[in-house]
Design an enzyme around this catalytic site. Structure first.
Site, short mmCIF file in Angstrom:
data_model
loop_
_atom_site.label_atom_id
_atom_site.label_comp_id
_atom_site.label_asym_id
_atom_site.label_seq_id
_atom_site.Cartn_x
_atom_site.Cartn_y
_atom_site.Cartn_z
N GLY A 1 0.79 -1.22 0.00
CA GLY A 1 0.00 0.00 0.00
C GLY A 1 0.82 1.27 0.00
N SER A 2 0.31 2.24 0.73
CA SER A 2 0.79 3.62 0.67
C SER A 2 2.23 3.78 1.13
CB SER A 2 -0.12 4.46 1.57
OG SER A 2 0.50 5.67 1.93
N SER A 3 2.84 4.84 0.61
CA SER A 3 4.19 5.20 1.04
C SER A 3 4.20 5.80 2.43
CB SER A 3 4.80 6.19 0.06
OG SER A 3 3.99 7.36 -0.01
N GLY A 4 3.03 5.97 3.03
CA GLY A 4 2.96 6.42 4.41
C GLY A 4 3.35 5.33 5.41
#
Lengths: 426, 173
Positions: B92-95
């Site tokens: 998923g996200s780069s967060g």
């Protein structure tokens, strides 16, 4: 990990303690990846201004210097943050002052973000305020080494533009912005850009929705690997590929894909695999298309829609214009809201082109800077939302604890006008 | 060549070996089940929390509570605070890294990480969570380890040893 003389000097403090801390983080990170060294980057897309409770606490303690030190450099030192060493932009963030009265976003966060924009703007961070920097002037050239975060932008940069970036994070982009370096690993190397899986499309893929479904399917199948997509698909446009990549980076961790004949590093299927044997194809047929649609729609039971969200990743001008056409002469259902998220630069063009006036006449809104998922906010009382974005349908139920419907843009506009979800896969 | 600085010079995220609940087993005990590559050096003992599915950071965890929040995830609602998180990899996200860094800042972090596939998200996430972490293993960690196993993760030496199998599971793995 091998450092050049310049990089060693940075690490040892020749350019000041903040650059030294940045290099320390890059070395720890490079060792964690088992990278051989660092590569030079001249294009950084990161996040600095987005408010959060943890960040608010750090700013209260020691200002934005402290917040950047802890969050963007992973340092415990009290550092003074110098100007960015290389061109750096800010991605999507929280909501700004012009959202007040429309978006129930905390006033202290609005103020905190405005304060951050001043601090970082003075240090040379361009406040693009969008998850799609490639739509508003940040277009790295083919082969350019970058340090980007935002999974949907990373997959676009690698696959569609042929630029080279890993899926970086808050700390690595912070460190890259002060050093112009990032670990030379993964997508920076030719050998890690070749296809790993062949996906054959056996059912027509032509619409924005189709590309989102295909992306969501592909991400689930290949996870973080590199799919090569062939078969019965039409020529995608920017908006289709934006949706496809964002979906594939949500159900999986796709950072690089090839569409032979379309994307720049894959003139042919054979080229996409770099001369390696072409594997047996995974098929995306009508059954897979319907199963993917069902999976995206298994998070909704009530058909009473409170909220419709378009523009994830941030809308293109085409998407804003299409929404305006669909809304022209209509009026939103009482109690249902429709937000279109867009890059601020494109919102200016949409307003000038008259699209925004049509959208607002229907009672809908064009909003910028953020999205419900980033800011954990939706219209008060939202229980059920509808979206044309596979990514937003994937994330928002987890983030806000609400039900989701995924459909076409037209079905979403219909839901906003009637307050009822009547979508179905055609 | 440059060496990373010792993890011990940094403020730790969570209980270290010294502050973790005392175990009856001597530190050298336990059978080594896995060998791998150091992502973040350090040694920790504790209970494994095994996820057979990849984990999202942003949109996948609540850093304030230290829990998995993805509704369709096998560990939906489960808390990873104080556990050695064993998982196939990050999705998923780069967060991802920023969210796990926040668990450190808020005191809800796992005490160690063992993951099969090295990605930038997981590697940077382990670095900024500042917990011992191991990857590129000689076996499948989510098949060999069970939730509730008490393990010793020596990420400096590159080993995971089973100290006490989870109740109801055998040690013959």
């Amino acid at each position: 990990m091998i450092l050049t003389d310049t990089e060693r000097a940075m690490r040892d403090g020749a350019e000041g303690p903040a650059v030294a801390a940045a290099m320390d983080l890059l070395v720890r990170y490079g060792e964690a990846l088992d990278a051989e060294g660092l590569c030079e980057v001249r294009n950084v897309a990161g996040t600095t201004t987005q408010p959060s409770p943890a960040k608010a606490r750090l700013v209260a303690e020691g200002g934005w210097d402290k917040a950047f030190s802890v969050i963007n450099l992973d340092s415990d030192e009290d550092l003074e943050i110098p100007p960015m060493a290389v061109p750096t932009c800010q991605l999507q963030q929280g909501f700004g002052p012009d959202s007040v009265g429309t978006v129930p976003y905390p006033a202290d966060f609005v103020a905190l973000q405005s304060d951050a924009e001043v601090f970082y703007g003075r240090r040379g961070v361009s406040i693009l305020a969008t998850c799609t920097p490639y739509q508003v002037g940040n277009l790295p050239v083919r082969g350019e080494h970058c340090a980007w975060m935002e999974s949907s932008a990373v997959v676009y940069a690698n696959s569609v533009l042929g630029a080279r970036t890993n899926c970086e994070g808050t700390a690595s982009t912070g460190a890259a912005s002060l050093t112009g370096r990032v670990p030379c690993w993964g997508n920076h190397h030719d050998r890690h850009r070749r296809g790993t899986h062949l996906v054959r499309v056996d059912t027509p893929v032509a619409t924005f929705q189709d590309w989102g479904l295909l992306g969501y399917f592909v991400g689930d199948v290949v996870q973080e690997a590199r799919p090569v997509v062939t078969g019965a698909h039409a020529l995608p446009d920017l908006t289709d590929l934006k949706h496809f990549g964002a979906a594939a980076a949500s159900s999986g961790g796709v950072e690089m894909y090839h569409v032979p004949g379309v994307t720049p590093e894959a003139p042919t299927v054979e080229a996409a695999f770099g001369g390696q044997p072409v594997p047996e194809a995974v098929v995306f047929g009508e059954a897979e298309r319907r199963a993917t649609y069902a999976r995206l729609n298994d998070q909704g039971s009530s058909t009473d829609v409170d909220f419709v969200l378009l523009g994830c990743p941030h809308a293109s001008l085409d998407q804003i214009r299409d929404a305006a056409r669909a809304l022209e002469g209509r009026r939103l259902h009482d109690g249902t809201e429709l937000w279109i998220m867009a890059p601020r630069a494109l919102a200016v063009v949409a307003e000038r082109s008259g699209y925004t006036a049509v959208i607002e006449a229907a009672g809908a809104k064009v909003l910028t800077d953020s999205c419900p998922a980033m800011s954990r906010t939706a219209p008060p009382g939202t229980r059920v939302f509808a979206t044309d974005s596979a990514k937003q349908a994937h994330y928002l139920p987890a983030i806000l604890g609400i039900e989701a419907w995924f459909g076409t843009t037209a079905e979403c506009v219909d839901a906003a006008v009637t307050g009822r979800w009547r979508g179905e896969l055609r | 060549m440059s060496r990373i600085r010792s993890d011990a010079t940094r403020e730790p995220a969570a209980p270290t070996l010294e502050t973790a609940p005392a175990r009856e087993t001597a530190p050298s005990a336990g059978r080594v089940l896995l060998r791998g590559r150091t992502v973040v050096p350090g040694v920790v003992e504790g209970e494994a929390l095994v996820s057979h599915e990849t984990i999202s950071g942003w949109g996948g965890i609540d850093p304030a509570a230290g829990t998995i929040i993805e509704p369709r995830h096998e560990l939906f609602g489960v808390c990873f605070t104080g556990k050695i998180l064993v998982f196939p990899g990050a999705k998923g996200s780069s967060g991802w890294s920023g969210f796990f860094q926040t668990t450190r800042l808020l005191g809800t972090a796992p005490i160690g990480m063992v993951f099969a596939v090295t990605t930038t998200k997981a590697a940077l996430g382990a670095v900024v969570t500042r917990v011992p972490a191991l990857s590129d293993l000689d076996g499948d960690p989510v098949a060999l380890l069970r939730t509730g196993d008490v393990v010793r993760l020596d990420a400096t030496a590159g080993t995971v040893a089973l100290l006490h199998p989870a109740p109801g599971t055998g040690a013959d793995r």
